[in-house]
Enzyme design. Structure first.
Site, PDB file in Angstrom:
ATOM      1  N   GLY A 112      -1.065  -4.353   4.951  1.00  0.00           N
ATOM      2  CA  GLY A 112       0.735  -4.637   3.815  1.00  0.00           C
ATOM      3  C   GLY A 112       0.555  -3.819   2.406  1.00  0.00           C
TER       4      GLY A 112
ATOM      5  N   ASP B 240       4.554  -3.523   7.243  1.00  0.00           N
ATOM      6  CA  ASP B 240       3.702  -4.072   5.478  1.00  0.00           C
ATOM      7  C   ASP B 240       4.900  -4.526   4.839  1.00  0.00           C
ATOM      8  OD1 ASP B 240       1.683  -2.551   5.862  1.00  0.00           O
ATOM      9  OD2 ASP B 240       2.481  -0.638   4.775  1.00  0.00           O
TER      10      ASP B 240
ATOM     11  N   GLU C   6      -5.331  -7.794   2.197  1.00  0.00           N
ATOM     12  CA  GLU C   6      -5.750  -6.496   1.461  1.00  0.00           C
ATOM     13  C   GLU C   6      -5.718  -5.790  -0.044  1.00  0.00           C
ATOM     14  OE1 GLU C   6      -5.519  -2.388   4.136  1.00  0.00           O
ATOM     15  OE2 GLU C   6      -3.760  -2.717   3.432  1.00  0.00           O
TER      16      GLU C   6
ATOM     17  N   HIS D  39      -6.595  -2.437  11.708  1.00  0.00           N
ATOM     18  CA  HIS D  39      -5.531  -1.881  12.413  1.00  0.00           C
ATOM     19  C   HIS D  39      -5.165  -2.244  13.504  1.00  0.00           C
ATOM     20  CE1 HIS D  39      -7.164   1.428  10.417  1.00  0.00           C
ATOM     21  NE2 HIS D  39      -5.767   1.685   9.883  1.00  0.00           N
TER      22      HIS D  39
END
Ligand code: F6P
Length: 371
Positions: free
Chosen positions: A196, A153, A248, A296
């Protein structure tokens, strides 16, 4: 921080915690070989700290010896040979009560005891902000340790970048590139949701590199009507398709994050914002939309050479740091150097995308909408 005189090390342990990231195995290899070179024994703790908290579930108390042979040929492999966990946080270990509710218990003392039991002199803990919080508690309880920052991230403060980020951005960019042809051929809006957490680094970097038309990031709450304006502007200019990259953790103006799941002992699981954005775009504009959630996939695969190098440098620096007497610190990339920063300064601080950064300004000059 000046190095101080300390007892010589004979045995160290390495643990990997939190979500896996490409480069973890490179850290393990570099730290293991550097330690062996100094005559130290090296052990790996299995599955984050589970190997020590739940030793009965593992052979040999949840530790495995890390030898030259065990770490051979792993630099380029994704994942972690030690296993990891972003559940069962030892500081808030979930224990079911008879009434069905969950009690969160601090099990950090068991980790400290486990280290004494196995005669471990020092620990290298590789992980994100959750692992830093655990490391901070363990350091205060007397464990001699150094942390290595990790996350795809890129949201950890006090380090220029974390390994895994570039690999994730590279893959997301390739996916966005590939979506262009379908978007253009069908005249569709393609919404790409990327990971993230609460920061927009992956979305921003992959979105700009992959020529997205709109990028929605948590640092700037979006107005869906502005995204639709962008789609209409493109249509007026003859482009019948639009690519929207959404982090996200992106939030609409006045709204909150979209959460998939809350679970005791771990951070909330984000996801689902892509579907929402696509549905709203379709409703307002009437355009055909499709959603791709990269999820993922961004955590897998072989680390890029850049990420491997950072990971190898971090692993070797952690061992050098222990030898020099550093403890309670996190290794950090401060180009061109790898430095040591106190864990207390690094933990609990999220690095967000600065809205006045050059990458944001570049995106704006390219005509990319942030909604
Ligand atoms: O921190 C890494 C990360 O991949 C985040 O981007 C994401 O929100 C989270 O982990 C997902 O966790 P899990 O593997 O539990 O679904």
């Amino acid at each position: 921080m000046p190095a101080k005189k300390i007892n010589p090390i004979k045995r160290i342990a390495i643990s990997t915690g939190g979500g896996d990231a490409p480069g973890l195995n490179a850290v393990i290899r570099a730290a293991t070989l550097s330690a062996i070179k100094r005559g130290w024994e090296v052990y790996g703790v299995l599955d984050g700290f589970n190997g020590l908290i739940l030793p009965e579930q593992y052979p040999n108390g949840g530790l495995i010896p890390l030898t030259r042979e065990r770490v051979r040929g792993i630099t380029h492999l994704g994942g972690t040979i030690l296993g990891t966990s972003n559940r069962n946080n030892p500081l808030k270990y979930p224990v079911p009560r008879p009434d069905g509710t969950i009690e969160e218990v601090d099990r950090s003392d068991e980790i400290v005891r486990g280290f004494g039991l196995h005669h471990i002199d020092a620990l290298i803990t590789v992980g994100g902000d959750g692992s830093l919080a655990i490391a901070s508690v363990l350091a205060k309880k007397g464990l001699r340790l150094i942390s290595v920052p990790k996350t795809i991230d890129n949201d950890l403060d006090k380090t220029d970048v974390t390994f895994g980020f570039e690999t994730a951005v590279g893959f997301a960019t390739e996916c966005i590139d590939r979506l262009h042809s379908t978007a253009a051929s069908h005249g569709r809006v393609m919404v790409v949701e990327v990971m993230g957490r609460y920061a927009g680094w992956i979305a921003l970097h992959a979105g700009v590199a992959g020529s997205a038309d709109a990028i929605l990031i948590p640092e700037r709450p979006y107005d869906i009507h502005k995204v639709v304006d962008k789609i209409r502007e493109r249509e007026a200019q003859g482009s019948k398709f639009t690519i929207v990259v959404v982090a996200e953790g992106a939030t609409p103006m006045g709204g909150g994050v979209t959460v998939l799941e809350h679970e005791a002992g771990r951070a909330e699981r984000l996801g689902g914002i892509g579907e929402k954005v696509a549905a709203e775009i379709h409703e307002i504009s009437g355009k055909e939309t499709r959603v791709v959630v990269l999820g993922h996939l961004l955590r897998g695969g072989s680390p890029t050479a850049f990420d491997r190098l950072i990971a190898l440098r971090f692993g070797a620096a952690a061992v050098r740091g222990l030898e020099e007497g550093h403890e309670g610190v996190m290794v950090s990339l401060d180009p061109p150097h790898v430095k040591y920063v106190p864990i207390e300064e690094a933990k609990g601080r999220m690095k967000m995308v600065p809205m006045d950064s050059d990458t944001i300004l570049t995106a704006l000059d390219l005509g990319i909408s942030f909604g």
